[in-house]
Write an enzyme that holds these catalytic residues in place. Sequence first.
Site, short mmCIF file in Angstrom:
data_model
loop_
_atom_site.label_atom_id
_atom_site.label_comp_id
_atom_site.label_asym_id
_atom_site.label_seq_id
_atom_site.Cartn_x
_atom_site.Cartn_y
_atom_site.Cartn_z
N ILE A 1 0.88 -1.16 0.00
CA ILE A 1 0.00 0.00 0.00
C ILE A 1 0.92 1.22 0.00
CG2 ILE A 1 -0.51 -0.25 2.48
CD1 ILE A 1 -3.47 0.68 1.57
N THR B 1 3.21 -1.22 7.91
CA THR B 1 4.59 -0.98 8.35
C THR B 1 4.78 -1.47 9.78
OG1 THR B 1 4.76 0.87 6.85
CG2 THR B 1 6.37 0.79 8.61
N LYS C 1 5.30 4.17 13.71
CA LYS C 1 3.86 4.02 13.84
C LYS C 1 3.27 3.95 12.44
CE LYS C 1 3.81 7.02 17.87
NZ LYS C 1 3.26 8.24 18.49
N GLY D 1 -0.51 6.12 7.53
CA GLY D 1 -1.42 6.42 6.43
C GLY D 1 -2.67 7.18 6.83
N GLU D 2 -3.25 6.84 7.95
CA GLU D 2 -4.57 7.39 8.26
C GLU D 2 -4.60 8.74 8.98
OE1 GLU D 2 -5.48 3.50 9.94
OE2 GLU D 2 -7.41 3.63 8.95
#
Lengths: 159, 767
Positions: free
Chosen positions: B494, B538, B720, B723-724
């Site tokens: 991703i 990750t 951490k 993406g979000e």
Amino acid sequence: MAKLPVSLTINGDEHDLLIEPRKTLLAVLRDTIGLTGTKEGCSTGDCGACTVIVDGKAVTSCMVLGVTASGKEITTIEGLASDGELHPVQQAFIETGGYQCGFCTPGFIMASKALIDENPDRTEEEFRYALGGNICRCTGYTKILEAILQAAEEVRSTS
Amino acid sequence: MSEHSVVGQKVTRVDAVEKVTGAAQYGADVHPAGMLYGKIVRSKQAHANILSIDTSEAEKLPGVRAIITQDDVPSGRRVFATDKVLYLGEPLAAVAATDPDIAEEAAELIKIEYEVLPVVQDVTEAIKPSAPRFHGDDTKDGPNRREISTQIRKLSRDKENDHSDEISKLEAELENYPDEVYYNISAESHSDAGDVEKGFAESDVVVEDTYIIPRVHQTYMEPHVSVASADSSGKITVWASTQGPFAIRSGIAGTLGIPLTQINVIGTTMGGGFGGRFGVIITHIPAVLLSQKTGRPVRVQMTREEEFTDGRPAPGCVIKLKTGATNDGRILAREALAFWDSGSVSGASIGSTIRVRGVYKIPNLKVDAYGVHTNKSGTAAYRAPGAPQAIFAGESQLDEIAERIGMDPVKFRLINMREEGDPVPAGSNEPKVGYKETLEAVADAAGWWDREADENQGWGVAVGDWTNGCGPGGVYVSVHEDGSARIFHGSMDITGTDTAISQIIAEILTVPYESVTIRRGDTDSAPYSTGSGGSVVTFTMGNTAKLAAEDAHRRILELASERLNTNMDDLELKDGAVHVVSAEQPKSISLGELAAYSLSTTGGPIVGKGSFARQASTPALAAQIAKVEVDPGTGRTRVLKLVASQDVGFAINPMAVEGQIEGGTVQGYAWAMMEEMQYDENGNVNPGFVDYRVPTSADLPTVESVIVEVPAPNGPYGAKGVGEPPITPTLATMANAVKDAIGIRITELPIKPEKVVDALKGNGHSA
């Protein structure tokens, strides 16, 4: 549906084809020729994922009927690298991180190439507006702009 | 200098060349020999009884190979609507033909007779008794009735004492809340901490508002697509553009009632997901059924229009929010009542309403959330599902409080932010997170403290929190005789995760990043992997990769110990070779030599295995500041500056991390200012990019990203999931900036020019 004879030059190769008049240039490239690097994102000419270069101009291939492209020179993403060397635009997209999922990338690269060929001296603001026909959902455009500016600089310095 | 040589570095992604040359294979690029083209036949009504489906004309069309309806689903599990449709675009049948245009023509020839039913699209209407009903017993009590009913139940259970008087009193009290019987409820979620009534009573300032957030589409650039091929032995192969191949395998097995291992799912390169490409979605099952029926491979690909009518977008919602604070800037209480539009099915991230608590010490909190049915398609995850909506309400209201008490919005947030060890309202205790560091970083980078604004200009700030998920994964790493390393795994890339995994392996094996290659298996070959979403990859696969590399590292030292006849404790792997640590006798052996040697040993080749499932993750914060200029004549808002900081723990590939921050922030900007799926009694009315505008490069300036690194204890190198978080604060950042510019709080998104003009008119300004 009756098919019509069409001659296309795609990435330097000549193709004599019989195609239905309702098939778009995008469908011809992807389904008939098998060049799937050009992407279908909306089929309404609004996202730019299917951008190819026809006789030097960037066009959305979903808005062009294959039969009307007869006799024209078409360059797709597959035809951009030459002699195993990536085009400066491709190289710049890699170096700046100007792609993420990569689905819009062929369209952006082809649109960028056409814009740079036309005028590599555009300002960032001008490139920003000129690329307004291409949608990227991942990058937020920051690194795409970096890429096109870097490629334009490269083209300027080598021409 | 960094203590690491590969992680933490800006490296070229492993998939760079294939992505810029058109060689990467996405879902719709898969074309097995003999493939047919599928097309889903969809409802043209938003709510109707189906009287008949007539496929006879379509069957006669040359080139049509199969038409299927619910009668063709052997397991009986609902794939197509039969007696009733609940939204425009709901699947009723599917066609397979030799050509995509023929499939489309055939779909048009299928005659469907409808008996049209009343439609409801607005959640505040759908909960009323007058609304049309969709599913059986779906009535729920609102917060006050719920509390009273709970007391009644409690008293009734106490058989030893007589509570009949109290009970009848309470029952009479229920009558005070006739509007609190909600209809068409698909789900509910409640949480509380402390006593909100007491908190509001002690507050100097109490602000209450209703926030309306629209349904928006993830708008991944590649529309949903699946290719299925069922062979005569019953084996099914599915090529899918998906975030999670293993979930598709189990989903297909469950829907069709066939064994798991009869299905092989091959994940293709994914043209964006953002949460919308999870599990079995619209195209997979029809493709499999059509292939089973025709004996040929079938591709089912959605158009962009189908994406808008029958995608699974992010839910819109209505949040009533109330916050109380003291004049010296302490937040004392917050109460939320939210109605999430879950469309025709349940779901809709309602649990995320709790995120109105933000990252603040709020001693008294009450959250009541309901999912509500309407005549729309169901919803799915979209980048930090539910958080942008809840945080928009929470962070907008914080600015209103800050204004009333006359405190700087950044300062107000800083003094209320939780610190390590503070209780999280309705949660556990706060770990070490860089909340303040991240907000301070964005304030400094944006020039907040000495900000200036001309007429019609304004500044806005907001923060949003999110915690990455975690799930099972497996990785193998092999070291070859040329000293290169090859990774094998099953998780979908991703946008850069394969690269991060490769960096971690290269770091531990002390080899150049360029000599590491990575291959993904399909569900038949690869170890199980969790879906690529929820910012898990990750964190999860990074940890998995680390374990695999450490396992290989052990084997490497074991081999070197044999070969060099030295105790393992005296050996060190460095720069791609094992060295004897003692300086007197400099000896070393390269990884390539060890790999070659391993082939003739009892222990065998160097293969490291990593397997990981769960570790506590640490919250992350995104903080953003925007400077805007609003044209009071046209109502258009122009962004002058947009700065985004994020606590990422540790940036394994800073270029990819910046990309996530920039992209997520722009998606948040779009939700705030541009995007809205619009519906009327006919269903979705803006199913295309002309009417559903997403940002282009011309819409906003460069996003400036600021990376903050407060390591996560269990993350690989402290990383951490990144993406979000960046989408979570932007909605409020923009609304707060517009408020600062025009002096009017807009609580309904998107902040389109016409809304600004209306707001200015309402306030006596002339447009």
